[in-house]
Design a protein around this motif. Structure first.
Motif, mmCIF file in Angstrom:
data_model
loop_
_atom_site.group_PDB
_atom_site.id
_atom_site.type_symbol
_atom_site.label_atom_id
_atom_site.label_comp_id
_atom_site.label_asym_id
_atom_site.label_seq_id
_atom_site.Cartn_x
_atom_site.Cartn_y
_atom_site.Cartn_z
ATOM 1 N N MET A 1 0.839 -1.199 0.000
ATOM 2 C CA MET A 1 0.000 0.000 0.000
ATOM 3 C C MET A 1 0.877 1.252 0.000
ATOM 4 S SD MET A 1 -1.448 2.613 2.024
ATOM 5 C CE MET A 1 -1.482 2.118 3.742
ATOM 6 N N ARG A 3 0.922 5.347 0.575
ATOM 7 C CA ARG A 3 0.230 6.544 1.065
ATOM 8 C C ARG A 3 0.841 7.734 0.330
ATOM 9 N NH1 ARG A 3 -2.752 7.773 5.614
ATOM 10 N NH2 ARG A 3 -2.270 5.742 6.537
ATOM 11 N N ASP A 30 -2.589 -0.407 -4.835
ATOM 12 C CA ASP A 30 -3.224 0.036 -3.597
ATOM 13 C C ASP A 30 -2.658 1.383 -3.164
ATOM 14 O OD1 ASP A 30 -4.552 0.275 -1.230
ATOM 15 O OD2 ASP A 30 -3.648 -1.479 -0.258
ATOM 16 N N GLN A 32 -3.449 4.890 -1.009
ATOM 17 C CA GLN A 32 -4.272 5.618 -0.047
ATOM 18 C C GLN A 32 -3.916 7.092 -0.173
ATOM 19 O OE1 GLN A 32 -4.363 3.990 3.875
ATOM 20 N NE2 GLN A 32 -5.385 5.764 4.771
#
Length: 333
Positions: A1, A3, A30, A32
């Motif tokens: 993930m 960010r 993925d 965020q």
């Protein structure tokens, strides 16, 4: 993930940012998003162009994707973008220029990259009046600054499978400043025997690019020449609507389209999102997500080539979001 800090920007920024988020969501990577404000939007909301909250987010996440920003007249900043580069020492400005079938251009075989030094040269802004009738600006070139940008260009060429690096200068006249830049470039080039190396005087380089851009691959140069030549190269491939960009430092990178915020089109959902989407492609490559990057770029190229679901500047009548949807369809098809 991952960010990632997301700065939608001003004017058309939110429209093209929404389209880009839609396309990136379809990659399966993925991400965020941590959405923050800068520019005129931040000034209205927080009373400052670059809130500390935004800077802290970029500092923490190390990667940001941003839309175009407006710098209001009389605010103290020469440019919000320049302030970001200084804050994070984003010394390398990366501007690819590639022709896509379906984009109106006089050329059909351009695929080059401008690597622009981002922190020195006349853009350092060291200038003053000399009495009432003269003005002076100081051009700064350091050995450290020249070495790290030229090394960045060679490392980029190696990583991207490029064959040649051309250093652009005016060392025939500015023998100290541009002379130092050229001398450092020649020294760095010795460490990359697998990459062809050459140099061009900046005025001749402009003529060469207009006459035979297909001969060039990676161009590296000081700040001011980079600002001018990168726009010239965007003109070779259809304009700023197809011009992605990145500002990269030692451990922080900000990806952004080169064009402005076009406030008169704000909120109309009708502008071309290609430059923002291609900036996101650069971001995916930076993150090591090369397969996802290739899928997005290929889908974008196919949509533009077909010319059915594209925005007005590409000869169609689709909205920004409709064009994004067509790109997603290509990726899933």
């Amino acid at each position: 993930m991952y960010r990632i800090t997301l700065i939608p920007g001003d004017g058309i920024g939110p429209d093209i940012t929404a389209a880009t988020k839609t396309v990136l969501a379809a990659t399966g990577v993925d991400i965020q998003w941590e959405e923050k404000l800068a520019g005129e939007t931040a000034l209205r909301e927080y009373g400052e162009l670059l809130p500390e909250d935004t800077l802290a987010s970029i500092r923490k996440n190390k990667v940001a994707l941003k839309g175009p920003l407006t710098t209001p007249v009389g605010t103290g900043f020469r440019s919000v973008n320049v302030a970001l580069r200084k804050e994070f020492d984003l010394f390398a400005n990366l501007r690819p220029a590639r022709t896509y079938q379906g984009v109106k251009s006089r050329y059909d075989n351009v695929d080059l990259v401008v690597v622009r030094e981002n922190t020195e040269d006349l853009y350092a802004g060291i200038e003053h009046m000399v009495g009432e009738d003269a003005a002076e600006s100081i051009k700064i070139i350091t050995r450290r600054g020249a070495e790290r940008i030229v090394r960045f260009a060679f490392e980029y060429a190696v990583r991207e499978g490029r064959k040649k690096v051309t250093v652009v200068h005016k060392a025939n006249i500015m023998k100290c400043t541009d002379g130092l830049f050229l001398a450092v470039a020649r020294k760095v080039a010795e460490n990359y025997p697998q990459i062809e190396f050459e140099d061009r005087i900046v005025d001749n380089m402009c003529m060469q690019l207009v006459q035979k851009p297909e001969l060039y691959d990676v161009l590296v140069m000081p700040n001011l020449y980079g600002d001018i030549i990168s726009d010239l190269c965007a003109g070779l491939v259809g304009g700023l609507g197809m011009a992605p960009g990145a500002n990269i430092g030692t451990d922080i990178a900000i990806f952004e389209p080169v064009h402005g915020s076009a406030p008169k089109y704000a909120g109309q959902n009708r502008v071309n999102p290609s430059a923002m989407i291609l900036s996101a492609v650069m971001m995916l490559k930076y993150l090591g997500e090369k397969e996802a990057a290739a899928r997005v770029e290929q889908a974008l190229a196919e949509v533009i080539s077909e010319g059915r679901v594209v925005t007005y500047d590409l000869g169609g009548s689709a909205s920004t979001s409709e064009m994004a949807g067509a790109i997603v369809d290509k990726m899933s098809g």
